[in-house]
Each structure stands twice: as C-alpha cells, then as structure tokens.
Design an enzyme around this catalytic site. Structure first.
Site, PDB file in Angstrom:
ATOM      1  N   CYS A 371     -17.167 -51.341   0.707  1.00 26.81           N
ATOM      2  CA  CYS A 371     -17.101 -50.368  -0.378  1.00 26.81           C
ATOM      3  C   CYS A 371     -18.009 -49.188  -0.117  1.00 26.81           C
ATOM      4  CB  CYS A 371     -17.486 -50.990  -1.719  1.00 26.81           C
ATOM      5  SG  CYS A 371     -16.422 -52.317  -2.210  1.00 26.81           S
TER       6      CYS A 371
HETATM    7  C1  LIG Z   1     -22.494 -54.506  -1.997  1.00 29.11           C
HETATM    8  O1  LIG Z   1     -21.387 -54.207  -2.805  1.00 29.11           O
HETATM    9  C2  LIG Z   1     -20.375 -55.184  -2.823  1.00 29.11           C
HETATM   10  C3  LIG Z   1     -19.204 -54.682  -3.618  1.00 29.11           C
HETATM   11  O2  LIG Z   1     -19.531 -54.247  -4.903  1.00 29.11           O
HETATM   12  C4  LIG Z   1     -20.952 -56.499  -3.348  1.00 29.11           C
HETATM   13  O3  LIG Z   1     -19.970 -57.517  -3.350  1.00 29.11           O
HETATM   14  C5  LIG Z   1     -22.134 -56.907  -2.481  1.00 29.11           C
HETATM   15  O4  LIG Z   1     -22.731 -58.070  -2.979  1.00 29.11           O
HETATM   16  C6  LIG Z   1     -23.146 -55.791  -2.414  1.00 29.11           C
HETATM   17  N1  LIG Z   1     -24.210 -56.174  -1.521  1.00 29.11           N
HETATM   18  C7  LIG Z   1     -25.502 -56.075  -1.802  1.00 29.11           C
HETATM   19  C8  LIG Z   1     -26.449 -56.535  -0.758  1.00 29.11           C
HETATM   20  O5  LIG Z   1     -25.912 -55.628  -2.860  1.00 29.11           O
END
Ligand SMILES: *[C@@H]1O[C@H](CO)[C@@H](O)[C@H](O)[C@H]1NC(C)=O
Ligand SMILES: *Cc1c(COP(=O)(O)O)cnc(C)c1O
Ligand SMILES: *[C@@H]1O[C@H](CO)[C@@H](O)[C@H](O)[C@H]1NC(C)=O
Length: 824
Positions: A371
């Site tokens: 994303c």
């Molecule tokens: C980054 O964003 C994605 C999609 O929203 C999410 O699933 C993921 O956990 C996020 N990663 C972190 C490390 O925050």
C-alpha cells in the site's frame, strides 16, 4: 464521544438490576479508554479531541472531507494538499476527495523537504489560507522515521513544503509509528493524528481514532450528518444544527463501543508487559512504549546485520535490503525490514515464491508494494511507465505476479512488534539460510555479526525477558549446520535418469506415430485430468472435448464460504476428498465422497440465483456465477463440516469473444477463462516427475508412488516426453488440430504438499522441489489454446501426439505466473 453515553444512560433505565451494573461498567469503560488514549500520547482533552473512526483510513478520509479548504477560483488564495511521496495509499487517496473540492494536491519527495529551508516573506504571513501537509511518522514500507521536528518547523513557517502564502497545518500519519514507538503530543503538536488500534495491540480491528488539535478542531466542516451528530435537525427542511462537541459531530452512527472498552485491556496488557520487564519499579506508561521501541529495534538491528552479511559462496549477497538507514539509530529507523531475496547471479527471486516457502516455516511475511507505491517505486527503481506497463502485463496491486521481465514488482517485508522475540528473529534467519544456502555456500558469515545493540541503545533494554539471549555473539548451532548440509546433499545438479515410467508408458496408446523432431522419440499425451470443482479431486478421462476456456467443464464450479470467498485446499485440505465426475450423456455432474451418498448436479441448469464471488478480499461480478442451490450446499457443508455453497460459472461467459493472444504473456487478463484460473491448461511432463521423484525419495522415509506425485501437481495434460524439463523450452505446441501457446511456468505453492488421496500435508515436497530446481519452485507450464477455428469442439485424447515449437531465445523468462491454478 458522549453521544453513546446517552444511549447507555437510556439503557440504564430500561434494564434489570444485573444489566444495570453491567451498563455502568460500559460507561466507565468508555471514559477510561478515552482518558487512556490521551494519556498514552501525553496530552489532555484541553489540547486534543479524540474522534473514533473505523480505522486510520477512515480518519484520513474524514480529514480530507472536513478540512476548511479554500478551493481554486475564489478571491482568496487557494489551499494546497501536500503529501510526502513515501505515504500510504490511504493518504495519497485523499487527493481524490480534494480534487473533487477543486483543491490542488502536490506530492513532495522526502529530499525536497529536507532541502526546503525557505522562510516566507513577512508580508505574506498575514494570509490565512489553510494548507495541509501530510507525512508518515514512520514509513510503512521501509520503517524509515521522518523527523517529528518537521511539525513545529512547518507550523511556525520555518520550513515550507512549498512556497505559497498561507497557514500550514500538519497531518502526521502515525499508524505505523505508534505501534512500536512513543509519541508525545505535548512536544510534537501535529494538527491531525490518525491511528488504527490493531496496529498497536493487534486488536480490536475495525477501530481507529483521529486526534485533532483543538486549534483546528472548531474549523472543521461537516457536510454529512449521521445519527448522533446532530443537536437538532428537520427532516423536511434544510435545517441542521450540529452538536457542540467536535467528537460527537464527527462520529456518525453508533461507534463500536464494545471495542472502545476493550482498548483499556490493550493498554493494560502493554503496561503489564513493560512493568514486568522492569521488575518492581513501575514506570510511567510512556516509558513502556520506549521499551517497546528499544526491544523491537534491537531485533530489527540484529536481523538486519545478519541478513546483510549473508553471502553465497561466490560472494554474492543473499538479500537486497531496501532501507534509507543502516539500522544504527532507533530514532530514524523503525522495526521493519524490507528486502528481496536474490540468487547467486544477483537476480531477484519472486516474492510469491519467498512467501510460499516462508509459510511452510510458519513465518508470516508481507509481500507486494505494501500500500505504498511511492516508496516502492523509489526503492525498487520502478518508473511510472513501468507501473503502467506492468498493469498491461496483467499485474495489479495485491496479486502474485512478482516479476515482470525478471524485474520485481514488489518486495518482502518483515516487521517486529512488542510480542516478537529473539527466537522469532532467529527462526526467520534460519529459514533464509536453510532455503538459500547449501553446504558449499555455508561459510556462513553470521559470526561476523556484531553483538546486537551496542551503543545506540541504553543498557536497560536487557531487562526484556528475552534480551539476555541477545548478547552472545551469534553463531549457527550445530543442528542448523546439520540441516544445511542435509539440504546441500540434495542440491547438486540432477543427473538425467533412465525413465522408468512403465506404468505411465503403459497408459500410452500404441498408435502414436513417430515424429521427425530432431530424431527424438515422440511426445504423447499420457493422461488427461479435469477438475470440475476448483480445488476438489481430479476426474481422469481418456478423451475429452475442448471448449474455448479449456477442457469442457474444467473448473466450472467452486466451493465458497458464506461470504462468497472461494475455498481452496490451503484452507480446507478435505476438498481433495470430494470427487466430482461428469457424465456427458446424462448431462450431470456426480459428486462422491467416502462415507456419504453421492449427489448429482445437472450440467445445463442455470436457474439458480446469481452469486457474487470474492477473490481474496475483492468481490466482483467479473465472472458471472450462480448458486447451485440448497441441496448440494447442504451436502458439501455436512461433508466438510463447515457452512459453504457450490457456485457455478454462467455458461454465457463461454460465448464471450475469445481475444487474440498477443505475445503470450500479457494475455492472462483478457482471454476467456473459467473460474479465477490463471490459464486454461496446466501441462506437466512424466520425465520431469520421475526426476523429481528421485530427488524426493532421497529425503523421504516412505517411497512415493509416481501416480500420487502426478496427482499433487494437478495438471490437465500429462505428457510423456523423453527429456525431463524439456517442456520449459517450448513456446507453442500442437496436438492434432489444436494449437496451444505456452503462457509461462507454473510457480508452485504448498498445495503440492497435500496428498490428494488423504488430504495430509507433507512440507518435504515443496522443499524438495525448491532444492531440486535451483531453489525455484516452478513445475509445469501453463497453456492457452488458440481460438477454435470451427464451431465443433475438438477432442483431446490420451495417446495423441504432441508437437512442440521451441522458444527462439530460451533465455527469456516469462513472468512467473501466480499460484491460482496450483491453488486448485
Ligand atoms: C502497513 O500497512 C498495511 C496496510 O494497511 C498493514 O497491513 C501493515 O500492518 C502495516 N505495517 C506496519 C508495520 O504498520
Ligand atoms: C496501516 C497504515 C495506514 C492505514 O491504516 P488502516 O488501518 O489500514 O486504515 C495508513 N498509514 C500508515 C503509515 C499505515 O501503516
Ligand atoms: C500584517 O499584519 C500586521 C499586524 O496585524 C500588520 O502590521 C501588517 O501591515 C500586515 N501586513 C500586510 C501585508 O497586510
């Protein structure tokens, strides 16, 4: 915030004494969660308003809709929406809303901000036009932390994202940052801070919050008014008066109050965790968050150091890490490592393959562009044209097409959270070592890894439960080395084997005519299988009609869960015990399974109601389907022991025009396919199976039947060619009047680990395949057939001769196709 307290107050009067007590708990729980959030971020209700939302994304949308933008074309100078290119899709998507409001958006690269030092001329500072600048506190892609000092500098005009008169407001996307770092809003007074709670606690999903600084809160606009947001309104006339409280105004409908209450427990758990680590001394909560920051960073630092030192025997690195820092400082780097795995020649291994292998080791990695297309383009060096070209090649966000023309479309990411341990980091490293390095490579340079966490982190991080294990210099245990060498035994190049495929050859008809292909022995069709129901058992035939989508009735049906999501053997291995067969004369499909009466489904009935199918999370009408009714749904639900339904593709799709297959590769999206298949046919070669069998037998105690192995690969056409893996050199084949184009190799996933007779899993198979095939997991090729010339359907028969046309340039590797077909 107080609006659901009203509801609770109402409940208090209606309820019996027992629930009365319960409801007081509710009210107290919500208030306490509210306080805990503000406390968590070192602020008070005086400075910030908390608006509950369904998540960070919803909070971002709310900002875009309610920010007091001044559109283009008014007398005043107009507003700008600026965002860092390394932003999450949900931030970039705000520009869709601002564009509708006639507000320009301006993407800004990180280095442009670092260079922007200019101060606005004094005379322009009186202008009150509001502008919004958005940046992530921590990149969701690489874990890079951007300076929190930007907030104050931008607000005070010291730092100007773009030169334009007006007043800047700052949106700090803290969703990723706050999961492992403390955020002090007393010091860093951003105007908007959207968060999602599952990223902090892992729970509850579907609940987030927007913290709004009270300097801007009263200026926010509200157009939609949902239940609970109005102080008064008239249904018949344009009269709406919002509630006084900002939070009440913006929380449309009933918020998820049970989840809000649950937050308290999330905060409690975090607190307990960090208390214990500090022995008797109970510190203020924020220092707990500081502990989590140090702990997760220590793990990331260690893993980063180990990973970046892994080398093949020829000195080539095993991974390429995408980061902006060298993981030496937890203030500029969060606990996220983003990388791609390389082979000895420095070529990138597709992330889908890495994902499949990791899941065998029970390691969850995230793959793709996460994303965050901006960061992905920057680190992987993908141009805008590449993105558009990849889209044409059939690659869309979130799919499994990991390489286009040998170049990666995304990468692999691991992140550490408060619950991650040192063992987790080691398990991950061992996985990379076990799957990548053979004995000859095994001068494992892990010894060169320095003791994790030397200067930059204070000593007290050692008070973490598992931190004591962080100190010894890391060495691979003897057990690991043994594992590596047993891996190495099987990694040597394959010797060509004498084909001993008697049982298969016996199946080959005597009538095969010799061919003049370089004087070689002929290639013939040995077996034909169809899979009427996706992911269920094979139906073997000796001859079968061919339609425009492949073998007639191949994967025309599928089993879906009550949400319309297709079930595969990955989630439900028992699907392979469901045996469908087709009776063309009686026009029925008969479904059999052990211990239950067979059931039949008419082939020509599409009177059922239309159904929507969902591929992974996206539901669509792309393939028109209909539901096969209660009777068969009941039969399947009983046998599988969980609710499900059988759906079928509408036959009108079949007559859909069959588009010309250009270039073979980019065709997957526009050729008519039956249900969510990657290609129309999957072909495997008996000689290749035999060679793989030798390989696997060396690793297994019990001998593996060749027939059983063939079934695991779930092919449609099994050919018997003299050379193993010669099928990978083919560009086209013809069988009788039928012409097929080779689409590409099939990359295998864990489905081949499932014994198609018993439903049992054995992860050796995929590991053997990966070891045997130079650590790739390709096996078999996808085919598309050329549009049929006549309206008669042709027949494919066992024993027919297969005439291949070789690829001109055998070096070209088409993109590894996704695992759709191998998911059944
Ligand atoms: C980054 O964003 C994605 C999609 O929203 C999410 O699933 C993921 O956990 C996020 N990663 C972190 C490390 O925050
Ligand atoms: C996860 C994330 C988001 C989106 O959060 P959702 O919970 O998916 O709404 C936005 N920005 C960043 C930096 C993130 O990590
Ligand atoms: C800006 O405001 C200050 C004080 O309010 C005033 O003295 C000054 O003249 C204003 N400048 C312009 C360009 O309007």
């Amino acid at each position: 915030m107080l609006c659901y307290l009203d509801e609770i107050a109402a409940l208090l009067f209606l309820s019996t004494p027992a629930t009365y007590l319960h409801n007081i708990w509710f009210a107290a729980g919500i208030l306490s969660s509210f306080r805990r959030i503000l406390q968590h971020f070192h602020t008070t209700a005086e400075d910030y308003t908390v608006i509950f939302t369904s998540g960070c994304t919803a909070a971002l949308k709310l900002i875009a809709e309610s920010f007091p933008w001044i559109p283009e074309g008014t007398k005043q100078p107009s507003s700008r929406f600026c965002y860092l290119t390394d932003s999450h899709t949900s931030v970039v998507g705000m520009r869709g809303i601002t564009a509708q409001m006639n507000v320009l958006s301006v993407p800004i690269k990180p280095k442009e901000i670092l260079l922007a030092k200019s101060r606005l001329p004094a005379e322009e500072q009186n202008c009150t036009t509001p502008h919004l600048f958005s940046y992530p506190a921590q990149s969701n892609f690489s874990g890079t932390k951007y300076p929190l000092s930007w907030i104050q500098n931008i607000k005070s005009g010291k730092l100007c994202p773009i030169k334009i008169p007006g007043k800047w407001f700052v949106l700090l996307d803290a969703a990723s940052y706050v999961s492992s770092s403390p955020l002090d809003l007393g010091v860093h007074q951003a105007d908007f801070i959207p968060i999602s709670f599952y990223k902090i606690f892992g729970f509850p999903t579907g609940l987030g919050a927007l913290l709004v600084n009270n300097r801007i809160a009263p200026l926010l606009r509200k157009t939609y008014f949902g239940g609970g947001t109005a102080a008064a309104y008239l249904a018949g006339e344009d009269f709406y008066f919002p509630r006084k409280s900002i939070a009440e105004r913006f929380e449309d409908g009933t918020v998820s109050f049970l989840d809000i209450i649950a937050l308290k427990h999330g905060f409690d758990v975090l607190e307990k965790l960090t208390e214990r680590s500090l022995g008797r001394i109970i510190l203020h909560y924020s220092s707990g968050m500081e502990k989590i920051k140090q702990h997760t960073f220590a793990l990331a630092h260690y893993t980063y150091a180990a990973l970046s030192n892994l080398k093949y025997a020829n000195g080539a690195p095993v991974v390429r890490i995408y980061s902006d820092t060298d993981f030496s400082n937890p203030d500029v780097q969060g606990p996220i490592i983003n990388f791609n795995v390389l082979d000895e020649n420095g070529d990138v291994l597709g992330f889908s393959q890495v994902d499949s292998m990791a899941s065998l080791h029970n390691i969850h990695v995230r793959t793709g562009c996460f994303c965050n297309t901006g960061a992905c383009q920057m680190h992987l060096d993908i141009s805008n044209e590449d993105i558009q070209r990849n889209l044409q090649a059939g690659h869309v966000c979130g799919d499994n097409i990991d390489l286009v023309d040998g170049r990666p479309t995304g990468s692999v990411r691991i992140s550490f959270g408060y619950m991650s341990s040192f063992e987790d980091a080691q398990t991950f490293l061992n996985f990379i070592i076990a799957t990548r390095l053979s004995k000859s490579d095994s001068e494992i340079p892990l010894q060169t890894v320095t003791k994790p966490m030397t200067e930059s982190v204070p000593d007290d991080h050692l008070s973490f439960n598992n931190a004591d294990k962080l100190s010894p210099v890391l060495q691979i245990s003897d057990r690991d080395l043994r594992n590596i060498s047993s891996e190495a035994k099987t990694t040597g190049r394959w010797q060509p084997l004498e084909p001993e495929a008697e049982s298969i050859r016996a199946a080959v008809s005597e009538t095969a005519v010799p061919t003049c292909r370089k004087g070689d022995k002929p290639i013939t069709i040995a077996k034909i299988y169809l899979y009427p129901i996706k992911s269920c058992s094979a139906f073997e035939v000796t001859e079968w009609p061919v339609g425009n989508q492949g073998l007639l009735y191949d994967r025309n049906w599928m089993v879906v869960n009550p949400n319309g999501v297709c079930m595969t053997q990955k989630q439900e291995p028992r699907l392979c015990l469901v045996n469908p067969s087709i009776d063309l004369k009686q026009k029925i499909m008969v479904i059999q399974a052990e211990g239950v009466d067979p059931i039949s489904v008419p082939l020509e009935d599409n009177t059922g109601k239309e159904a929507v199918i969902c591929e992974s999370k996206v539901c669509s009408h792309r393939v028109k389907t209909y539901d096969c009714g209660e009777r068969v749904a009941g039969w399947l639900s009983t046998f599988l022991g969980r609710p499900c339904r059988l759906i079928r593709q509408s036959s009108d799709v079949k007559s859909k025009s069959h588009q010309k297959n250009t270039k073979g590769l980019s065709c997957a999206t526009n050729i008519s396919l039956s249900l969510v298949n990657e290609a129309q046919y999957l072909l495997i070669n008996v000689a290749s199976i035999l060679q793989l069998k030798e390989h696997i037998s060396a690793r297994l105690k019990e001998p593996l039947e060749i027939e059983e192995l063939i079934r695991r690969f779930r092919a449609n056409i099994v050919v018997s060619a003299p050379e193993s893996f010669e099928e990978e050199e083919w560009a086209e084949i013809s069988i009788g009047a039928l012409q097929f184009q080779v689409v590409g190799p099939c990359s295998r996933c864990q489905i081949i680990c499932i014994d198609q007779q018993s439903g049992e899993r054995n992860k050796e198979i995929l590991q053997s395949l990966s070891a045997a095939r130079g650590r790739k997991t390709n096996f078999g090729i996808y085919l598309m057939n050329q549009p049929l010339l006549s309206s008669f359907s042709d027949i494919l028969s066992v024993g027919s001769q297969v005439l291949p046309v070789l690829k001109e340039n055998t070096e070209i590797q088409p993109p590894t196709s996704s695992e759709e077909k191998c998911s059944g």
